[in-house]
Write a protein that holds these residues in place. Structure first.
Motif, mmCIF file in Angstrom:
data_model
loop_
_atom_site.group_PDB
_atom_site.id
_atom_site.type_symbol
_atom_site.label_atom_id
_atom_site.label_comp_id
_atom_site.label_asym_id
_atom_site.label_seq_id
_atom_site.Cartn_x
_atom_site.Cartn_y
_atom_site.Cartn_z
ATOM 1 N N ILE A 76 0.918 4.180 -2.900
ATOM 2 C CA ILE A 76 0.569 5.583 -2.644
ATOM 3 C C ILE A 76 1.760 6.507 -2.874
ATOM 4 O O ILE A 76 1.695 7.452 -3.667
ATOM 5 C CB ILE A 76 0.038 5.742 -1.207
ATOM 6 C CG1 ILE A 76 -1.277 4.975 -1.033
ATOM 7 C CG2 ILE A 76 -0.172 7.232 -0.881
ATOM 8 C CD1 ILE A 76 -1.781 4.948 0.394
ATOM 9 N N PHE A 77 2.854 6.235 -2.160
ATOM 10 C CA PHE A 77 3.956 7.200 -2.126
ATOM 11 C C PHE A 77 4.971 7.032 -3.267
ATOM 12 O O PHE A 77 5.750 7.948 -3.510
ATOM 13 C CB PHE A 77 4.686 7.107 -0.779
ATOM 14 C CG PHE A 77 3.842 7.538 0.373
ATOM 15 C CD1 PHE A 77 3.635 8.885 0.640
ATOM 16 C CD2 PHE A 77 3.233 6.600 1.187
ATOM 17 C CE1 PHE A 77 2.835 9.285 1.697
ATOM 18 C CE2 PHE A 77 2.438 6.995 2.257
ATOM 19 C CZ PHE A 77 2.235 8.344 2.512
ATOM 20 N N ALA A 104 1.748 6.378 -7.108
ATOM 21 C CA ALA A 104 0.782 7.459 -7.317
ATOM 22 C C ALA A 104 1.418 8.843 -7.185
ATOM 23 O O ALA A 104 1.254 9.696 -8.058
ATOM 24 C CB ALA A 104 -0.379 7.312 -6.337
ATOM 25 N N LEU A 105 2.149 9.068 -6.108
ATOM 26 C CA LEU A 105 2.695 10.402 -5.840
ATOM 27 C C LEU A 105 4.124 10.581 -6.358
ATOM 28 O O LEU A 105 4.554 11.715 -6.604
ATOM 29 C CB LEU A 105 2.658 10.689 -4.333
ATOM 30 C CG LEU A 105 1.261 10.677 -3.692
ATOM 31 C CD1 LEU A 105 1.366 10.855 -2.181
ATOM 32 C CD2 LEU A 105 0.386 11.767 -4.295
ATOM 33 N N VAL A 134 0.835 -1.206 0.000
ATOM 34 C CA VAL A 134 0.000 0.000 0.000
ATOM 35 C C VAL A 134 0.867 1.252 0.000
ATOM 36 O O VAL A 134 0.596 2.221 -0.738
ATOM 37 C CB VAL A 134 -0.952 -0.007 1.214
ATOM 38 C CG1 VAL A 134 -1.644 1.352 1.371
ATOM 39 C CG2 VAL A 134 -1.993 -1.097 1.062
#
Length: 315
Positions: free
Chosen positions: A163-164, A167-168, A159
């Motif tokens: 996310i980090f 996605a980012l 996860v």
């Protein structure tokens, strides 16, 4: 001899004896466990079943490594080698185990230490928020602690990468040799431990702040913050410090999964590869070194407890 010095000597003697017993039990369990695994260790020495080694080559490998001797003799030789920290050479890497350990151990220890420090910071933050918040805030904080403590490392790591990293694009998802590459693996190890430590610290802080010494200090005019920082936190930290020895060992265990998820070189990946290839010397070396680390960290945790609570040094 002063009582405190006598207590310290007893403490050292107890830990030295305990270390010997623990290492002997670990070594015995490794010896019996490896012999209980189906298959011929000589095949692993020769490169695995796919090597198609001849029976003569297998017999020579057994003779070279003492595998043709009686089990009791093998056990005594095994213990003698461990006592000298001589684990032989890795079957897969053809390199001395101690040399391989010297290459992979620092990376895992660095990751585990950073994760432990981060877990302590997060746990203290959780505990403080829980104490200062109202009833709803305490319930929310408690729920977050339980969720964090229950999250599996492999899921949490995936996860965080999603996310980090994906996605980012803030942090690398694999080991790149930089400090930034340590953040996600350390957070993956730290968050579940922080949830567990926070529960222990919150209960201890609540008890400490409601104890007689805290109430007496408040009655003498001390502020709640002063009582907390000068008295409450020290007493409330004792159970968490005691658990930190166990926690550090659990971080080393969790590193097996985390290093695989983040493609980091270290003790965990080396152990996983050794188990899959039935690399007996490597498995033995990693297990013994892990036991040594556990003994040292537990001793340091108890020493910290004795420093926080001087009464323990007389015991």
């Amino acid at each position: 001899m002063p009582r405190r010095a006598l207590g310290s000597l007893r403490w050292l003697a107890r830990h030295a004896l305990g270390a010997v017993v623990v290492l002997w039990l670990v070594a015995t369990a490794i010896f019996l466990g490896i012999r209980a695994i189906p298959g011929d260790p000589a095949e692993a020495i020769m490169g695995g079943p796919g090597s198609q080694a001849s029976e003569e080559a297998l017999a020579a490998a057994r003779a070279q490594h003492g595998l043709d001797r009686p089990l009791g003799v093998q056990y005594l030789i095994f213990l003698g080698n461990i006592a000298r920290l001589d684990f032989g050479s890795s079957y897969a890497l053809r390199t001395p185990v101690t040399e391989v350990m010297g290459d992979v151990l620092p990376a895992t220890l660095r990751l585990a230490v950073i994760a432990l420090v981060l877990a302590w910071v997060l746990a203290l933050g959780f505990a403080l928020v829980s104490l200062r918040a109202g009833a709803i805030g305490r319930h929310v904080s408690t729920l977050l602690e339980i969720v964090a403590a229950a999250v599996p490392h492999f899921w949490l790591g995936s996860v965080l990468i999603l996310i980090f990293s994906s996605a980012l694009g803030w942090l690398p998802s694999v080991n790149d040799g930089t400090t930034a590459g340590l953040i996600l693996p350390a957070a993956t190890l730290a968050l579940p431990l922080a949830g567990f430590l926070a529960q222990v610290m919150r209960d201890s802080l609540t008890t400490a702040m409601g104890s007689e010494f805290a109430l007496a200090a408040r009655a003498r005019g001390a502020s709640r913050s002063s009582v907390f920082w000068r008295h409450g936190l020290r007493h409330a930290s004792l159970p968490a410090v005691n658990l930190s020895g166990w926690a550090f060992s659990s971080l080393l265990s969790g590193a097996v999964v985390v290093e695989a998820v983040f493609a980091r070189p270290g003790l965990g990946r080396a152990l996983l590869s050794a188990v899959l290839s039935r690399d007996i010397p490597m498995v033995t070396g990693i297990a013994i070194f892990s036991a040594l680390i556990y003994i040292v960290v537990m001793a340091l945790a108890e020493a910290a407890e004795r420093a926080l609570d001087p009464e323990r040094s007389h015991a």
